[in-house]
Each structure stands twice: as C-alpha cells, then as structure tokens.
Design an enzyme around this catalytic site. Structure first.
Site, mmCIF file in Angstrom:
data_model
loop_
_atom_site.group_PDB
_atom_site.id
_atom_site.type_symbol
_atom_site.label_atom_id
_atom_site.label_comp_id
_atom_site.label_asym_id
_atom_site.label_seq_id
_atom_site.Cartn_x
_atom_site.Cartn_y
_atom_site.Cartn_z
ATOM 1 N N CYS A 260 0.799 -1.240 0.000
ATOM 2 C CA CYS A 260 0.000 0.000 0.000
ATOM 3 C C CYS A 260 0.826 1.282 0.000
ATOM 4 O O CYS A 260 0.735 2.075 -0.941
ATOM 5 C CB CYS A 260 -0.933 0.003 1.200
ATOM 6 S SG CYS A 260 -2.305 -1.134 1.006
ATOM 7 N N LYS A 263 3.078 2.368 -3.057
ATOM 8 C CA LYS A 263 2.245 2.534 -4.259
ATOM 9 C C LYS A 263 1.297 3.741 -4.109
ATOM 10 O O LYS A 263 1.150 4.529 -5.039
ATOM 11 C CB LYS A 263 1.440 1.239 -4.425
ATOM 12 C CG LYS A 263 0.482 1.197 -5.568
ATOM 13 C CD LYS A 263 -0.003 -0.232 -5.803
ATOM 14 C CE LYS A 263 -1.057 -0.643 -4.810
ATOM 15 N NZ LYS A 263 -2.426 -0.529 -5.223
HETATM 16 C C1 UDX Z 1 -1.350 -0.102 5.555
HETATM 17 C C2 UDX Z 1 -2.385 0.726 6.333
HETATM 18 O O1 UDX Z 1 -2.006 0.770 7.715
HETATM 19 C C3 UDX Z 1 -3.770 0.134 6.163
HETATM 20 O O2 UDX Z 1 -4.736 0.963 6.816
HETATM 21 C C4 UDX Z 1 -4.084 0.043 4.665
HETATM 22 O O3 UDX Z 1 -5.325 -0.523 4.451
HETATM 23 C C5 UDX Z 1 -3.016 -0.760 3.947
HETATM 24 O O4 UDX Z 1 -1.738 -0.186 4.194
HETATM 25 P P1 UDX Z 1 -0.042 -2.385 5.917
HETATM 26 O O5 UDX Z 1 0.681 -2.028 4.664
HETATM 27 O O6 UDX Z 1 -0.582 -3.770 6.074
HETATM 28 O O7 UDX Z 1 -1.290 -1.395 6.131
HETATM 29 O O8 UDX Z 1 0.954 -2.179 7.156
HETATM 30 P P2 UDX Z 1 1.284 -1.058 8.247
HETATM 31 O O9 UDX Z 1 1.251 -1.687 9.579
HETATM 32 O O10 UDX Z 1 0.490 0.165 8.064
HETATM 33 O O11 UDX Z 1 2.822 -0.767 7.910
HETATM 34 C C6 UDX Z 1 3.221 -0.272 6.647
HETATM 35 C C7 UDX Z 1 4.719 -0.151 6.581
HETATM 36 O O12 UDX Z 1 5.197 0.905 7.384
HETATM 37 C C8 UDX Z 1 5.494 -1.391 7.040
HETATM 38 O O13 UDX Z 1 6.560 -1.613 6.143
HETATM 39 C C9 UDX Z 1 6.014 -1.019 8.404
HETATM 40 O O14 UDX Z 1 7.209 -1.698 8.722
HETATM 41 C C10 UDX Z 1 6.258 0.466 8.220
HETATM 42 N N1 UDX Z 1 6.205 1.225 9.472
HETATM 43 C C11 UDX Z 1 5.037 1.318 10.165
HETATM 44 C C12 UDX Z 1 7.338 1.882 9.937
HETATM 45 O O15 UDX Z 1 8.419 1.823 9.318
HETATM 46 N N2 UDX Z 1 7.259 2.636 11.062
HETATM 47 C C13 UDX Z 1 6.102 2.756 11.779
HETATM 48 O O16 UDX Z 1 6.110 3.467 12.795
HETATM 49 C C14 UDX Z 1 4.962 2.066 11.312
#
Ligand code: UDX
Length: 434
Positions: A260, A263
C-alpha cells in the site's frame, strides 16, 4: 442479499470471509484457479492470523462459497465488491487494467440491479470510469449503482481490523446504495461515515500517504539523531505524548514497504500532477524512504568494511511481522545491494521464505535459506534485523555471541536495548541512536 467478492488476494479473501462472518451470503471468485481450489478446501493461500479458522467455519455453516466462474458470480450476486489489484505501473501511476476488465464483465452480465463497490485502492474519479465502462458495454437497461468503500486493513491483523473497524467509509451517490451498504455494515452503525464517491476514494489515498509521511518524518529526524547525541526512540516518545501527534507510526527504521504505502504515495503524486496540484511534499516522503536502505547498507560497511564473501545473516524477510507478504519489502532491496557487493547471505523468516525463494532461489554459498535465526547466525560475520518479528526480540544473546564468527548485530528496526546487547559483548548498530 448475496454478495460477490471479485479477487481473493489479501484484501478480497479477508473481505469475503469476514462478510460471511457478519452473517451475509458470500461468493468469492478469482482468475487464479488454485486460489479458489485452496479456499474451497478451507486453506487460505496467504498467511493471515485467524483467517483459516473463519474460512473453515463459514464454509461449513454454508454462508460462504467460491466460484471459478466470474460471469456466474456476477449473475448470482446483488452486491459486488471489486477487490482486484491495482498494481503500480513503471511511471508510478496505478494500473487500472483489472478494474476495467471486471467492469466490462459486470456490464456483460448485468441480469438484475447490482451495487458495484470499489474496495481496491483506486485513484479519485475511478467510479466515474467504472460507470462509463458499464454503460458502454451493457446489453440491457438493468439499473446499477457504483459506490466506494475503501479498505483500511493492515496485513497481519486484517481479520481483527475488519471485525473491529475504527471507521467504515461509504462513498455513494444514491440513497439505495447507501441503504444497502448500511445494511451490510449494520453491526458497525456508529462507525459509518457517508460521503460522496470522490471523497471516499481520496480518504484512502490521503490516509495512507499521511501515515507514510509520519514514518518518513521520523526517519528524517533519525538521520539528524545519528549526527548528534539525540536518540530517535526518545524523540519519538516525547513527540508522541502530545495527543495532537500521537505515538503511532513514529518508529524509525528501514522505512515503509508493503503493497500500500509505496504505491499509494506515488499514485497520489501522479493524481496531483494530472489535476495540477503539486505534491512535492510526497516526493520527499518517497525519497527519504528510499534513502533508508542506503543508510542501512552504510552501517554494514562501517562494521565490516569490505563485504565480499562475508557471511551475513538476514533475520526477517516479510515487509512487516505477522505476514508472509514480501511486496516492496525492504529485505529485497537489502539483498540486492549485498549481492552486488558479493556477500554470502543466510536468510531466515518465520513465514515469508517460500515467497522469497521465488524472487531469490537458493544458491550455495551465495544465498542460503535457514531453519532458525540461530542457524542463520551461525558462523556469520554480521547479523541484520530487517523485520521486527517477536521471535527475534526473544533471542538468547549469549548464544548469539557464541555462535557468530564476529558478534556484530545491525538492527534496522531498533528491537534491542543497546546497553543490553553490548553487555553481552556484541557490537551493535541501530537506527537513529548510539
Ligand atoms: C497499511 C495501512 O495501515 C492500512 O490501513 C491500509 O489498508 C493498507 O496499508 P499495511 O501495509 O498492512 O497497512 O501495514 P502497516 O502496519 O500500516 O505498515 C506499513 C509499513 O510501514 C510497514 O513496512 C512497516 O514496517 C512500516 N512502518 C510502520 C514503519 O516503518 N514505522 C512505523 O512506525 C509504522
């Protein structure tokens, strides 16, 4: 009411299973036969906590089924959730080929009124295109509505998120569409926000880009921490205590990956360009995120100087913990860089190794998959923490010190307390702190 879910990837399969769990009759379909065969056998083709149990339960209780046939799914459904992928094109735009293809098939099979709900993340104005495509290819005058109901599921907790949502966004342009969607989500009546369709589409892109911006912001601060005596973990804690900022999504590290954030940030930059709005802010967010890999690789070089034929253990391959998904995972970029340097890699992940083997097949001694983090670390010149799986936090540091050739840990996710690790005689590098 019968609900058809088109596309049973991460979003579609969770949506189909959870809508059935909400007591609806659901049919899932996908172009990939194997996904449907597995789903019918009660075995999800992806790893997502809690999904398998609910899939089995709802199949058994007769609320959920899967068809190989898209035309029949459309004909047998009153509501269609479109959950096909909208991959990134080389120029950063979202590729809408699958959404267009499905819209055409819906047009050709419009046997009764249908409500078509976009669940995939799509650029603002997509529903207008879906409507145009259906009007172009329809063979009769059956009425239909288009609505937007963006998903906010996080991988690794998608089932939990679906069944306990913070908000349900419903973008509609008819009272009938609103009534149907309110009925589908009746259990979460107090969480529903109804908007027009453009607004709903934009809420999704704006939310994900905002969260990505928060991550890049703390990562930029982390770069500054490394040049000073500041500690990014404490900076984030201090910032997060302000309820206007909040503590979430302020974890510095290797940056965001997944299907997500990368992209969606790029798609929003392009939508802005098309509409004449300058999203330079998000270009910076993307740039900072890409730089994380370079900063991490430099730490490995700082520890080992020359990487050629050095044995390096990579712990964690999925883009985040509790998933087997490796789409846009930082691990892929790290592996590519280390391969360029000629390092010998030893990989371990609790769930994502099968997926990774398709991108990087095993080849001794250059790239080996291991059965445990300890096996990966055995005889290694350095160990890298790429994904913060709880299993790694629980590792026995004394054992690590004994089995590694050079006890050096480079922690891309700040999972350890630096003092604790160093006390064990391990050389330790982390992100944005000394
Ligand atoms: C995300 C959104 O949270 C969700 O609402 C949407 O529907 C899809 O995209 P997701 O991609 O599953 O969900 O994971 P998320 O937990 O949001 O983390 C995204 C990325 O950010 C991961 O690579 C994670 O490692 C990174 N991240 C997250 C960080 O580097 N630091 C943070 O503090 C939080």
């Amino acid at each position: 009411m019968r609900i058809g879910v088109i596309g049973t990837g991460y979003v579609g399969l969770v949506t189909a299973v959870c809508l059935a769990e909400l007591d609806h009759h659901v049919i899932g379909t996908d172009v990939v036969r194997e996904k449907i065969d597995l789903a019918l056998a009660g075995r999800p083709h992806i790893y997502e906590p809690g999904l398998e149990e609910l899939l089995k339960k709802n199949l058994k209780e007769g609320r959920l089924t899967f068809y190989h046939d898209l035309d029949k799914t459309i004909k047998d459904s009153d509501v269609l959730f479109v959950c096909v992928s909208t991959p990134q094109r080389p120029d950063g735009r979202a590729d809408m080929t699958y959404v267009e293809g499905v819209s055409r098939r819906i047009a050709e099979n419009l046997n009764t009124y249908k409500l078509i709900v976009e669940k995939s993340t799509v650029p603002v104005r997509t529903s207008a295109w879906i409507k145009r495509v259906i009007n172009l290819y329809r063979r009769n005058a059956e009425p239909f509505d288009v609505a937007s109901n963006p998903e906010f599921l996080r991988e690794g907790s998608a089932v939990e998120d679906f069944l306990h949502p913070d908000r349900i966004i419903i973008g509609v342009e008819s009272a009938k569409a609103e009534r149907i969607l309110r009925q589908i989500y009746a259990r979460f009546a107090d969480k529903i926000l109804v908007t027009n369709i453009d607004t709903a589409e934009l809420i999704k892109h704006a939310s994900n880009s905002f969260l990505a911006m928060k991550i890049s912001f703390i990562n930029l601060i982390s770069e500054l921490c490394e040049k000073t005596e500041a500690d990014v973990e404490l900076v984030a804690r201090g910032m997060g205590l302000d309820p206007r900022i909040g503590p979430q999504f302020l974890r510095a590290g290797l940056g965001y990956g997944g299907s997500c954030f990368p992209k969606d940030v790029r798609a929003l930059i392009h939508i802005g360009e098309e509409m004449g709005v300058d999203f330079g802010l998000l270009k910076e967010v993307d740039k900072i995120n890409t730089r994380r890999i370079e900063i991490f690789i430099n730490k490995i070089k700082q520890a080992l100087w020359i990487l050629r034929e050095k044995k390096i253990a990579l712990l964690g391959l999925s883009f985040k913990p509790h998933t087997d998904d490796i789409r846009n995972a930082p691990s892929i970029a790290v592996i590519r860089e280390l391969q360029k340097e000629g390092a010998f890699l030893r990989l371990y992940d609790p769930q994502a190794m099968n997926n990774m083997k398709e991108v990087f097949p095993e080849k001794e001694p250059e790239l080996v998959y291991c059965q445990s983090p300890y096996q990966a670390l055995e005889g290694a010149n350095a160990g890298l923490i790429i994904t913060e799986w709880p299993e790694f936090q629980a590792m026995d540091l004394t054992r690590i010190k004994d089995i590694m050739s050079n006890p050096i840990l480079i922690d891309g996710r700040n999972i350890f307390d630096p003092d604790e690790v160093r006390k064990q005689g391990i050389e330790y590098y982390s992100m944005g702190r000394k």
